[in-house]
Design a protein around this motif. Structure first.
Motif, PDB file in Angstrom:
ATOM      1  N   MET A   1       0.836  -1.194   0.000  1.00  0.00           N
ATOM      2  CA  MET A   1       0.000   0.000   0.000  1.00  0.00           C
ATOM      3  C   MET A   1       0.877   1.253   0.000  1.00  0.00           C
ATOM      4  O   MET A   1       1.540   1.544   0.988  1.00  0.00           O
ATOM      5  N   PRO A   2       0.882   2.010  -1.115  1.00  0.00           N
ATOM      6  CA  PRO A   2       1.511   3.326  -1.088  1.00  0.00           C
ATOM      7  C   PRO A   2       0.585   4.300  -0.361  1.00  0.00           C
ATOM      8  O   PRO A   2      -0.568   4.488  -0.754  1.00  0.00           O
ATOM      9  N   LEU A   3       1.088   4.903   0.712  1.00  0.00           N
ATOM     10  CA  LEU A   3       0.279   5.769   1.577  1.00  0.00           C
ATOM     11  C   LEU A   3       0.902   7.158   1.591  1.00  0.00           C
ATOM     12  O   LEU A   3       2.089   7.301   1.877  1.00  0.00           O
ATOM     13  N   GLY A   4       0.104   8.177   1.306  1.00  0.00           N
ATOM     14  CA  GLY A   4       0.650   9.516   1.326  1.00  0.00           C
ATOM     15  C   GLY A   4      -0.347  10.556   0.877  1.00  0.00           C
ATOM     16  O   GLY A   4      -1.562  10.390   1.035  1.00  0.00           O
ATOM     17  N   GLY A  12       1.371  10.601  -9.104  1.00  0.00           N
ATOM     18  CA  GLY A  12       2.306   9.699  -8.421  1.00  0.00           C
ATOM     19  C   GLY A  12       3.005   8.729  -9.356  1.00  0.00           C
ATOM     20  O   GLY A  12       3.093   7.532  -9.078  1.00  0.00           O
ATOM     21  N   CYS A  13       3.507   9.244 -10.476  1.00  0.00           N
ATOM     22  CA  CYS A  13       4.068   8.334 -11.487  1.00  0.00           C
ATOM     23  C   CYS A  13       5.359   7.656 -11.050  1.00  0.00           C
ATOM     24  O   CYS A  13       5.816   6.726 -11.717  1.00  0.00           O
ATOM     25  N   TRP A  14       5.930   8.066  -9.915  1.00  0.00           N
ATOM     26  CA  TRP A  14       7.039   7.274  -9.373  1.00  0.00           C
ATOM     27  C   TRP A  14       6.572   5.865  -9.049  1.00  0.00           C
ATOM     28  O   TRP A  14       7.344   4.906  -9.163  1.00  0.00           O
ATOM     29  N   ARG A  15       5.303   5.708  -8.677  1.00  0.00           N
ATOM     30  CA  ARG A  15       4.771   4.363  -8.405  1.00  0.00           C
ATOM     31  C   ARG A  15       4.736   3.533  -9.680  1.00  0.00           C
ATOM     32  O   ARG A  15       5.012   2.330  -9.661  1.00  0.00           O
ATOM     33  N   GLY A  34      -4.944  -0.270  -2.527  1.00  0.00           N
ATOM     34  CA  GLY A  34      -5.407   1.023  -2.062  1.00  0.00           C
ATOM     35  C   GLY A  34      -6.808   1.254  -2.574  1.00  0.00           C
ATOM     36  O   GLY A  34      -7.264   0.586  -3.510  1.00  0.00           O
ATOM     37  N   THR A  35      -7.503   2.207  -1.979  1.00  0.00           N
ATOM     38  CA  THR A  35      -8.877   2.494  -2.391  1.00  0.00           C
ATOM     39  C   THR A  35      -8.943   3.464  -3.557  1.00  0.00           C
ATOM     40  O   THR A  35     -10.017   3.710  -4.100  1.00  0.00           O
ATOM     41  N   LEU A  36      -7.787   4.026  -3.953  1.00  0.00           N
ATOM     42  CA  LEU A  36      -7.729   4.953  -5.087  1.00  0.00           C
ATOM     43  C   LEU A  36      -7.121   4.256  -6.291  1.00  0.00           C
ATOM     44  O   LEU A  36      -6.200   3.446  -6.147  1.00  0.00           O
ATOM     45  N   PRO A  37      -7.590   4.579  -7.504  1.00  0.00           N
ATOM     46  CA  PRO A  37      -7.106   3.901  -8.708  1.00  0.00           C
ATOM     47  C   PRO A  37      -5.840   4.525  -9.263  1.00  0.00           C
ATOM     48  O   PRO A  37      -5.440   5.629  -8.882  1.00  0.00           O
ATOM     49  N   ALA A  38      -5.234   3.823 -10.220  1.00  0.00           N
ATOM     50  CA  ALA A  38      -4.106   4.371 -10.965  1.00  0.00           C
ATOM     51  C   ALA A  38      -4.541   5.590 -11.764  1.00  0.00           C
ATOM     52  O   ALA A  38      -5.693   5.706 -12.169  1.00  0.00           O
ATOM     53  N   GLN A  39      -3.586   6.501 -11.976  1.00  0.00           N
ATOM     54  CA  GLN A  39      -3.813   7.626 -12.878  1.00  0.00           C
ATOM     55  C   GLN A  39      -2.854   7.528 -14.058  1.00  0.00           C
ATOM     56  O   GLN A  39      -1.930   6.715 -14.051  1.00  0.00           O
ATOM     57  N   GLY A  40      -3.080   8.348 -15.062  1.00  0.00           N
ATOM     58  CA  GLY A  40      -2.332   8.206 -16.303  1.00  0.00           C
ATOM     59  C   GLY A  40      -0.859   8.547 -16.174  1.00  0.00           C
ATOM     60  O   GLY A  40      -0.519   9.661 -15.783  1.00  0.00           O
ATOM     61  N   CYS A  41      -0.020   7.596 -16.509  1.00  0.00           N
ATOM     62  CA  CYS A  41       1.427   7.807 -16.492  1.00  0.00           C
ATOM     63  C   CYS A  41       2.082   7.327 -17.784  1.00  0.00           C
ATOM     64  O   CYS A  41       3.292   7.095 -17.826  1.00  0.00           O
ATOM     65  N   GLY A  42       1.276   7.119 -18.817  1.00  0.00           N
ATOM     66  CA  GLY A  42       1.816   6.781 -20.125  1.00  0.00           C
ATOM     67  C   GLY A  42       1.871   5.308 -20.440  1.00  0.00           C
ATOM     68  O   GLY A  42       2.150   4.935 -21.576  1.00  0.00           O
ATOM     69  N   PHE A  43       1.622   4.460 -19.445  1.00  0.00           N
ATOM     70  CA  PHE A  43       1.585   3.018 -19.677  1.00  0.00           C
ATOM     71  C   PHE A  43       0.734   2.385 -18.582  1.00  0.00           C
ATOM     72  O   PHE A  43       0.497   2.980 -17.528  1.00  0.00           O
ATOM     73  N   ASN A  49      -3.644   2.805  -4.792  1.00  0.00           N
ATOM     74  CA  ASN A  49      -2.851   3.534  -3.810  1.00  0.00           C
ATOM     75  C   ASN A  49      -3.741   4.238  -2.797  1.00  0.00           C
ATOM     76  O   ASN A  49      -4.961   4.296  -2.949  1.00  0.00           O
ATOM     77  N   GLU A  50      -3.089   4.797  -1.758  1.00  0.00           N
ATOM     78  CA  GLU A  50      -3.761   5.668  -0.792  1.00  0.00           C
ATOM     79  C   GLU A  50      -3.033   7.010  -0.764  1.00  0.00           C
ATOM     80  O   GLU A  50      -2.605   7.500   0.278  1.00  0.00           O
ATOM     81  N   GLY A  51      -2.892   7.613  -1.929  1.00  0.00           N
ATOM     82  CA  GLY A  51      -2.264   8.924  -2.040  1.00  0.00           C
ATOM     83  C   GLY A  51      -3.328  10.000  -2.135  1.00  0.00           C
ATOM     84  O   GLY A  51      -3.863  10.262  -3.207  1.00  0.00           O
ATOM     85  N   HIS A  52      -3.639  10.624  -1.010  1.00  0.00           N
ATOM     86  CA  HIS A  52      -4.771  11.543  -0.910  1.00  0.00           C
ATOM     87  C   HIS A  52      -4.279  12.987  -0.935  1.00  0.00           C
ATOM     88  O   HIS A  52      -3.655  13.453   0.030  1.00  0.00           O
ATOM     89  N   GLY A  53      -4.536  13.700  -2.018  1.00  0.00           N
ATOM     90  CA  GLY A  53      -4.055  15.052  -2.193  1.00  0.00           C
ATOM     91  C   GLY A  53      -4.488  15.980  -1.066  1.00  0.00           C
ATOM     92  O   GLY A  53      -5.663  16.016  -0.701  1.00  0.00           O
ATOM     93  N   GLY A  54      -3.530  16.721  -0.525  1.00  0.00           N
ATOM     94  CA  GLY A  54      -3.809  17.697   0.515  1.00  0.00           C
ATOM     95  C   GLY A  54      -3.867  17.149   1.926  1.00  0.00           C
ATOM     96  O   GLY A  54      -3.981  17.923   2.875  1.00  0.00           O
ATOM     97  N   TYR A  55      -3.779  15.831   2.079  1.00  0.00           N
ATOM     98  CA  TYR A  55      -3.941  15.239   3.411  1.00  0.00           C
ATOM     99  C   TYR A  55      -2.684  15.428   4.254  1.00  0.00           C
ATOM    100  O   TYR A  55      -1.560  15.404   3.749  1.00  0.00           O
ATOM    101  N   LEU A  56      -2.893  15.591   5.539  1.00  0.00           N
ATOM    102  CA  LEU A  56      -1.835  15.677   6.532  1.00  0.00           C
ATOM    103  C   LEU A  56      -1.779  14.373   7.311  1.00  0.00           C
ATOM    104  O   LEU A  56      -2.822  13.741   7.548  1.00  0.00           O
ATOM    105  N   ALA A  57      -0.582  13.983   7.760  1.00  0.00           N
ATOM    106  CA  ALA A  57      -0.479  12.828   8.652  1.00  0.00           C
ATOM    107  C   ALA A  57      -1.311  13.063   9.905  1.00  0.00           C
ATOM    108  O   ALA A  57      -2.047  12.173  10.366  1.00  0.00           O
ATOM    109  N   THR A  58      -1.198  14.260  10.455  1.00  0.00           N
ATOM    110  CA  THR A  58      -1.958  14.583  11.662  1.00  0.00           C
ATOM    111  C   THR A  58      -3.460  14.569  11.389  1.00  0.00           C
ATOM    112  O   THR A  58      -4.255  14.195  12.252  1.00  0.00           O
ATOM    113  N   GLY A  59      -3.859  14.958  10.188  1.00  0.00           N
ATOM    114  CA  GLY A  59      -5.281  14.944   9.834  1.00  0.00           C
ATOM    115  C   GLY A  59      -5.814  13.536   9.646  1.00  0.00           C
ATOM    116  O   GLY A  59      -6.947  13.228  10.057  1.00  0.00           O
ATOM    117  N   ILE A  60      -5.020  12.658   9.018  1.00  0.00           N
ATOM    118  CA  ILE A  60      -5.434  11.265   8.849  1.00  0.00           C
ATOM    119  C   ILE A  60      -5.667  10.622  10.211  1.00  0.00           C
ATOM    120  O   ILE A  60      -6.624   9.863  10.407  1.00  0.00           O
TER     121      ILE A  60
END
Length: 202
Positions: A1-4, A12-15, A34-43, A49-60
């Motif tokens: 699980m990529p979390l961030g 998150g194309c590093w993934r 993860g509960t979020l799907p892949a996004q376009g990275c060319g292939f 993943n669990e990469g939630h834009g704008g989220y804080l560790a403290t907020g999670i």
């Protein structure tokens, strides 16, 4: 699980590059979750993943969000690059690592033998935060000191250095989010620590 946050999830194309490196090396006994799907990275790649834009560790933590994500996905390994938005909001390293401790405890409730990779996060230099670069350095120093205090034999923590060799100027699009070279560097940083943990489970 990529979390961030958005560095992990948007897109998150590093993934994607990390998944590609694993396949090329014959490490194909993996499934990203993860509960979020892949996004376009060319292939096409395994991009959940669990990469939630704008989220804080403290907020999670304050919103108690991680247990629900874990219950839906049941990871064996968590890769966490988190804290950028906390730094941006001038939350102290102590408060951030305290939140990390809660997240680790929740991971271990989900799976007592969870293997946990925690990033020393990439540099940041957004135009509206002159001190963010120094705050990242302080957080990464705190992470290195904190991780051994939470490490256990049954649920080891690996600190992954995503900071060294990464430039907030040349490896990001905006002082925060990786560009192509930044994505390549992040994938390279994660690769061997992840492979080591995959092999430990094999």
């Amino acid at each position: 699980m990529p979390l961030g946050d958005s560095i992990t999830g948007s897109p998150g194309c590093w993934r994607a590059l990390l998944w590609q490196k694993l396949q090329k090396a014959g490490v194909n006994n993996t499934h990203f979750v993860g509960t979020l799907p892949a996004q376009g990275c060319g292939f096409t790649y395994d991009g959940a993943n669990e990469g939630h834009g704008g989220y804080l560790a403290t907020g999670i933590v304050s919103n108690n969000q991680l247990p629900g994500w874990l219950n839906q996905t049941h990871p064996d390994i968590v890769m966490m690059h988190l804290g950028t938005n906390d730094v941006w909001n001038n939350i102290s390293p102590d408060k951030i690592t305290t939140a990390f401790s809660t997240l680790i405890d929740q991971m271990r409730v989900s799976k007592s033998t969870m293997r946990i990779l925690v990033a020393q996060i990439i540099p940041m230099a957004p135009s509206n935060c002159a001190d963010c670069g120094n705050r990242v350095i302080a957080l990464n120093k705190a992470i290195a000191a904190w991780a051994p205090t939470k490490n256990t034999t049954s649920s080891p923590i690996t600190v992954v250095d995503c900071w060294t060799g990464f430039s907030a100027t040349s490896d990001t699009i905006d002082g925060v989010h990786p560009n192509n070279s930044g994505n390549t560097k992040m994938a390279n940083s994660w690769y061997q620590p992840l492979v080591d943990n995959i092999e430990a489970l094999s």
